[in-house]
Design a protein around this motif. Structure first.
Motif, PDB file in Angstrom:
ATOM      1  N   VAL A  55       0.835  -1.197   0.000  1.00  0.00           N
ATOM      2  CA  VAL A  55       0.000   0.000   0.000  1.00  0.00           C
ATOM      3  C   VAL A  55       0.873   1.250   0.000  1.00  0.00           C
ATOM      4  CG1 VAL A  55      -1.697   1.290   1.357  1.00  0.00           C
ATOM      5  CG2 VAL A  55      -1.866  -1.183   1.193  1.00  0.00           C
ATOM      6  N   GLY A  56       0.535   2.198  -0.846  1.00  0.00           N
ATOM      7  CA  GLY A  56       1.223   3.485  -0.847  1.00  0.00           C
ATOM      8  C   GLY A  56       2.422   3.600  -1.752  1.00  0.00           C
ATOM      9  N   LEU A  57       2.666   2.617  -2.613  1.00  0.00           N
ATOM     10  CA  LEU A  57       3.838   2.688  -3.485  1.00  0.00           C
ATOM     11  C   LEU A  57       3.525   3.245  -4.877  1.00  0.00           C
ATOM     12  CD1 LEU A  57       5.832  -0.517  -2.554  1.00  0.00           C
ATOM     13  CD2 LEU A  57       6.215   1.830  -1.846  1.00  0.00           C
ATOM     14  N   GLY A  58       2.263   3.587  -5.130  1.00  0.00           N
ATOM     15  CA  GLY A  58       1.951   4.315  -6.354  1.00  0.00           C
ATOM     16  C   GLY A  58       1.412   3.507  -7.520  1.00  0.00           C
ATOM     17  N   LYS A  59       0.613   2.482  -7.231  1.00  0.00           N
ATOM     18  CA  LYS A  59       0.033   1.687  -8.319  1.00  0.00           C
ATOM     19  C   LYS A  59      -0.875   2.537  -9.202  1.00  0.00           C
ATOM     20  CE  LYS A  59      -1.425  -1.200  -5.217  1.00  0.00           C
ATOM     21  NZ  LYS A  59      -0.627  -0.792  -4.074  1.00  0.00           N
ATOM     22  N   THR A  60      -1.586   3.478  -8.618  1.00  0.00           N
ATOM     23  CA  THR A  60      -2.486   4.324  -9.404  1.00  0.00           C
ATOM     24  C   THR A  60      -1.694   5.176 -10.385  1.00  0.00           C
ATOM     25  OG1 THR A  60      -4.103   4.366  -7.609  1.00  0.00           O
ATOM     26  CG2 THR A  60      -4.285   6.087  -9.278  1.00  0.00           C
ATOM     27  N   ARG A  61      -0.589   5.748  -9.944  1.00  0.00           N
ATOM     28  CA  ARG A  61       0.255   6.541 -10.856  1.00  0.00           C
ATOM     29  C   ARG A  61       0.801   5.689 -11.993  1.00  0.00           C
ATOM     30  NH1 ARG A  61       4.183  10.448  -7.321  1.00  0.00           N
ATOM     31  NH2 ARG A  61       2.552  11.452  -6.111  1.00  0.00           N
ATOM     32  N   VAL A  62       1.219   4.473 -11.679  1.00  0.00           N
ATOM     33  CA  VAL A  62       1.745   3.573 -12.701  1.00  0.00           C
ATOM     34  C   VAL A  62       0.650   3.250 -13.723  1.00  0.00           C
ATOM     35  CG1 VAL A  62       2.616   1.238 -13.127  1.00  0.00           C
ATOM     36  CG2 VAL A  62       3.533   2.586 -11.247  1.00  0.00           C
ATOM     37  N   ALA A  63      -0.535   2.944 -13.226  1.00  0.00           N
ATOM     38  CA  ALA A  63      -1.642   2.621 -14.123  1.00  0.00           C
ATOM     39  C   ALA A  63      -2.009   3.816 -14.999  1.00  0.00           C
ATOM     40  CB  ALA A  63      -2.844   2.152 -13.319  1.00  0.00           C
ATOM     41  N   LEU A  64      -2.008   5.016 -14.429  1.00  0.00           N
ATOM     42  CA  LEU A  64      -2.317   6.205 -15.216  1.00  0.00           C
ATOM     43  C   LEU A  64      -1.248   6.462 -16.278  1.00  0.00           C
ATOM     44  CD1 LEU A  64      -3.636   8.617 -12.450  1.00  0.00           C
ATOM     45  CD2 LEU A  64      -4.947   7.619 -14.332  1.00  0.00           C
ATOM     46  N   ALA A  65       0.013   6.252 -15.927  1.00  0.00           N
ATOM     47  CA  ALA A  65       1.092   6.441 -16.900  1.00  0.00           C
ATOM     48  C   ALA A  65       0.964   5.438 -18.038  1.00  0.00           C
ATOM     49  CB  ALA A  65       2.451   6.305 -16.216  1.00  0.00           C
ATOM     50  N   LEU A  66       0.620   4.206 -17.711  1.00  0.00           N
ATOM     51  CA  LEU A  66       0.449   3.187 -18.737  1.00  0.00           C
ATOM     52  C   LEU A  66      -0.790   3.471 -19.581  1.00  0.00           C
ATOM     53  CD1 LEU A  66       1.823   0.583 -19.674  1.00  0.00           C
ATOM     54  CD2 LEU A  66       0.196  -0.659 -18.274  1.00  0.00           C
TER      55      LEU A  66
END
Length: 86
Positions: A55-66
């Motif tokens: 939790v908190g490592l930035g999966k949402t940012r990674v998904a948005l970048a992809l």
């Protein structure tokens, strides 16, 4: 940063497309750039991938970048995250 991106592309067999460094105004951390590289490589070679970490490592940012690379991304997420994606 440029060397890290070149090494990631070479290590994962990626084309020379630049890796994103930001999602909107938010910078991607090095581990997030690596995750984007690995997921992009899995997609370009038609293999599956799972994005999971603590939790908190930035999966949402990674998904948005992809998703920024995709013409019409399919997003499956809990309803609680809906506001982040709009």
């Amino acid at each position: 940063a440029a060397l890290r991106a070149a090494l990631a592309r070479a290590a994962f067999g990626l084309p020379d497309a630049p890796l994103p460094t930001h999602v909107g105004p938010l910078p991607l951390r090095p581990h997030q750039q690596t995750a984007v590289a690995r997921l992009r490589q899995a997609l370009t070679t038609h293999r599956g991938a799972l994005l999971a970490d603590a939790v908190g490592l930035g999966k949402t940012r990674v998904a948005l970048a992809l998703a920024a690379d995709a013409a019409a991304p399919l997003v499956v997420a809990p309803a609680a995250l809906r506001a982040m994606w709009q």
